[in-house]
Write a protein that holds these residues in place. Sequence first.
Motif, mmCIF file in Angstrom:
data_model
loop_
_atom_site.group_PDB
_atom_site.id
_atom_site.type_symbol
_atom_site.label_atom_id
_atom_site.label_comp_id
_atom_site.label_asym_id
_atom_site.label_seq_id
_atom_site.Cartn_x
_atom_site.Cartn_y
_atom_site.Cartn_z
ATOM 1 N N GLU A 100 -54.713 -31.937 -28.129
ATOM 2 C CA GLU A 100 -55.118 -33.332 -27.977
ATOM 3 C C GLU A 100 -54.192 -34.324 -28.673
ATOM 4 N N GLN A 101 -53.390 -33.847 -29.587
ATOM 5 C CA GLN A 101 -52.484 -34.748 -30.300
ATOM 6 C C GLN A 101 -51.013 -34.414 -30.050
ATOM 7 N N GLY A 102 -50.741 -33.540 -29.071
ATOM 8 C CA GLY A 102 -49.348 -33.200 -28.789
ATOM 9 C C GLY A 102 -49.188 -31.748 -28.409
ATOM 10 N N THR A 103 -48.232 -31.081 -29.021
ATOM 11 C CA THR A 103 -47.962 -29.684 -28.714
ATOM 12 C C THR A 103 -47.876 -28.863 -29.992
ATOM 13 N N LEU A 104 -48.171 -27.586 -29.833
ATOM 14 C CA LEU A 104 -48.053 -26.626 -30.920
ATOM 15 C C LEU A 104 -47.047 -25.569 -30.484
ATOM 16 N N THR A 105 -45.999 -25.384 -31.244
ATOM 17 C CA THR A 105 -44.989 -24.375 -30.932
ATOM 18 C C THR A 105 -44.877 -23.405 -32.095
ATOM 19 N N LEU A 106 -45.009 -22.125 -31.788
ATOM 20 C CA LEU A 106 -44.969 -21.091 -32.817
ATOM 21 C C LEU A 106 -43.990 -19.998 -32.425
ATOM 22 N N GLY A 107 -43.237 -19.539 -33.383
ATOM 23 C CA GLY A 107 -42.291 -18.464 -33.135
ATOM 24 C C GLY A 107 -42.867 -17.095 -33.399
ATOM 25 N N GLU A 108 -43.989 -17.049 -34.129
ATOM 26 C CA GLU A 108 -44.640 -15.769 -34.417
ATOM 27 C C GLU A 108 -46.129 -15.999 -34.599
ATOM 28 N N THR A 109 -46.902 -14.919 -34.589
ATOM 29 C CA THR A 109 -48.359 -15.003 -34.689
ATOM 30 C C THR A 109 -48.788 -15.451 -36.079
ATOM 31 N N THR A 112 -58.084 -28.045 -36.144
ATOM 32 C CA THR A 112 -58.915 -29.203 -36.428
ATOM 33 C C THR A 112 -59.358 -29.847 -35.125
ATOM 34 N N SER A 113 -60.041 -30.997 -35.213
ATOM 35 C CA SER A 113 -60.536 -31.710 -34.028
ATOM 36 C C SER A 113 -60.179 -33.182 -34.120
ATOM 37 N N SER A 114 -60.522 -33.938 -33.098
ATOM 38 C CA SER A 114 -60.055 -35.322 -33.001
ATOM 39 C C SER A 114 -60.645 -36.235 -34.073
ATOM 40 N N GLU A 115 -61.757 -35.803 -34.711
ATOM 41 C CA GLU A 115 -62.297 -36.610 -35.807
ATOM 42 C C GLU A 115 -61.269 -36.783 -36.923
ATOM 43 N N MET A 116 -60.357 -35.801 -37.001
ATOM 44 C CA MET A 116 -59.319 -35.845 -38.028
ATOM 45 C C MET A 116 -58.006 -36.394 -37.478
ATOM 46 N N ALA A 117 -58.039 -37.039 -36.327
ATOM 47 C CA ALA A 117 -56.809 -37.508 -35.670
ATOM 48 C C ALA A 117 -55.905 -38.340 -36.583
ATOM 49 N N ALA A 137 -55.290 -38.026 -39.568
ATOM 50 C CA ALA A 137 -54.621 -37.191 -40.565
ATOM 51 C C ALA A 137 -53.718 -36.130 -39.951
ATOM 52 N N THR A 138 -53.605 -36.122 -38.616
ATOM 53 C CA THR A 138 -52.840 -35.064 -37.964
ATOM 54 C C THR A 138 -51.398 -35.025 -38.440
ATOM 55 N N ASP A 139 -50.769 -36.186 -38.567
ATOM 56 C CA ASP A 139 -49.379 -36.223 -39.025
ATOM 57 C C ASP A 139 -49.244 -35.628 -40.427
ATOM 58 N N LEU A 140 -50.221 -35.903 -41.284
ATOM 59 C CA LEU A 140 -50.183 -35.361 -42.642
ATOM 60 C C LEU A 140 -50.397 -33.850 -42.626
ATOM 61 N N LEU A 141 -51.298 -33.398 -41.760
ATOM 62 C CA LEU A 141 -51.545 -31.962 -41.649
ATOM 63 C C LEU A 141 -50.306 -31.245 -41.127
ATOM 64 N N GLU A 142 -49.627 -31.888 -40.175
ATOM 65 C CA GLU A 142 -48.417 -31.284 -39.592
ATOM 66 C C GLU A 142 -47.329 -31.063 -40.644
ATOM 67 N N ARG A 143 -47.334 -31.882 -41.685
ATOM 68 C CA ARG A 143 -46.346 -31.702 -42.752
ATOM 69 C C ARG A 143 -46.632 -30.449 -43.572
ATOM 70 N N ILE A 144 -47.889 -30.000 -43.524
ATOM 71 C CA ILE A 144 -48.274 -28.802 -44.266
ATOM 72 C C ILE A 144 -48.040 -27.554 -43.432
ATOM 73 N N PRO A 192 -48.114 -26.055 -38.876
ATOM 74 C CA PRO A 192 -48.407 -26.353 -37.470
ATOM 75 C C PRO A 192 -49.905 -26.539 -37.264
ATOM 76 N N THR A 193 -50.268 -27.550 -36.485
ATOM 77 C CA THR A 193 -51.675 -27.940 -36.355
ATOM 78 C C THR A 193 -52.092 -27.953 -34.893
ATOM 79 N N TYR A 194 -53.235 -27.333 -34.629
ATOM 80 C CA TYR A 194 -53.809 -27.296 -33.277
ATOM 81 C C TYR A 194 -55.073 -28.150 -33.278
ATOM 82 N N VAL A 195 -55.130 -29.149 -32.387
ATOM 83 C CA VAL A 195 -56.246 -30.098 -32.334
ATOM 84 C C VAL A 195 -57.025 -29.906 -31.039
ATOM 85 N N ILE A 196 -58.297 -29.548 -31.157
ATOM 86 C CA ILE A 196 -59.165 -29.434 -29.982
ATOM 87 C C ILE A 196 -60.572 -29.851 -30.373
#
Length: 309
Positions: free
Chosen positions: A30-39, A107-112, A114-121, A123-127
């Motif tokens: 919901e806030q973009g894309t999540l890209t992961l190189g490993e599980t 996380t979910s959109s209620e935390m929208a 803060a998504t940028d801040l979470l992404e700094r910590i 990769p973040t998946y928002v649903i």
Amino acid sequence: MSIDHLPRITAVLCLCLFTTVTGAKTWQHEQGTLTLGETPKRVVALNWAATEALLLLGVTPVGVADKAGYSVWVREPELPESVPNIGTRVAPSLEAIAELEPDLIVTSSEMAPATDLLERIAPTYVISVYKKGSKPFAKAREMLLTLGEILDREKRAQAILADIDDTLATQRQRLQRHGVADQPVALVNFLDDRHVRIYAPNGLYQTALNALGLTNAWPHAGNYWGFSVVGLEAIAAYPDSRIVVIEPTRPGLSQHLEDSPFWTYLPAVQKDQVYQIDAVWPFGGVFPVKRLAVNLTNSLIDGGTNNVR
């Protein structure tokens, strides 16, 4: 180094880059894309629906929000005591999350905001299972299946959904066999001795009612969380309904209701058609549908009362 080696080195670097990029997987959210190189191995969940989904998949989160409330309202699947709390669902501690060194945050959109801040910590998946216009159970299925892909547990996610479908079919047969499926039910949580949260046809609970072949006594759409707050007198407009009280209830509620004309004159109370069941989280993922179906079926078969414990 000879200039003759440059083409070969460049080719090797390009091959390595190509392998890294093609080895990664990307998911839209919901806030973009999540890209992961490993599980991911260390996952933080910022709402209970995500916590539930991870536990169903056999992944114990390294941190969750509102840990204490989970055991009161959600209960299943059980959350290990060893899992740290990282604050509330509406205001988690970014510092506490960072200290856990997660490689995925759910996380979910209620935390929208803060998504940028979470992404700094990490990769973040928002649903969001619950938002305007959403169909909760369909969205919860999507979340479980997507997390199954992200965590390399696709077969387990599919097996969980198949088990829920089988359970719902079994409970429907039990209700029909005992002849207790025909009368509508009103599903409520008590807020105080005069007001309840009543669950509407657009909520998660409706999935269980539909699958069980039961009619929701409350015909009105609720908010996007799937409920309305009403006075007890509003239930009197549906005299053929059974009342199903979902725990937890406030201490002393039973005594207050015994003295309440709003309660004692309800047709369901007078006909001993009040049923009380263990807590089922109405804003969760797929599992509450199974939990509600089993608890509700058992209670309706066992018979009603005119009392709330």
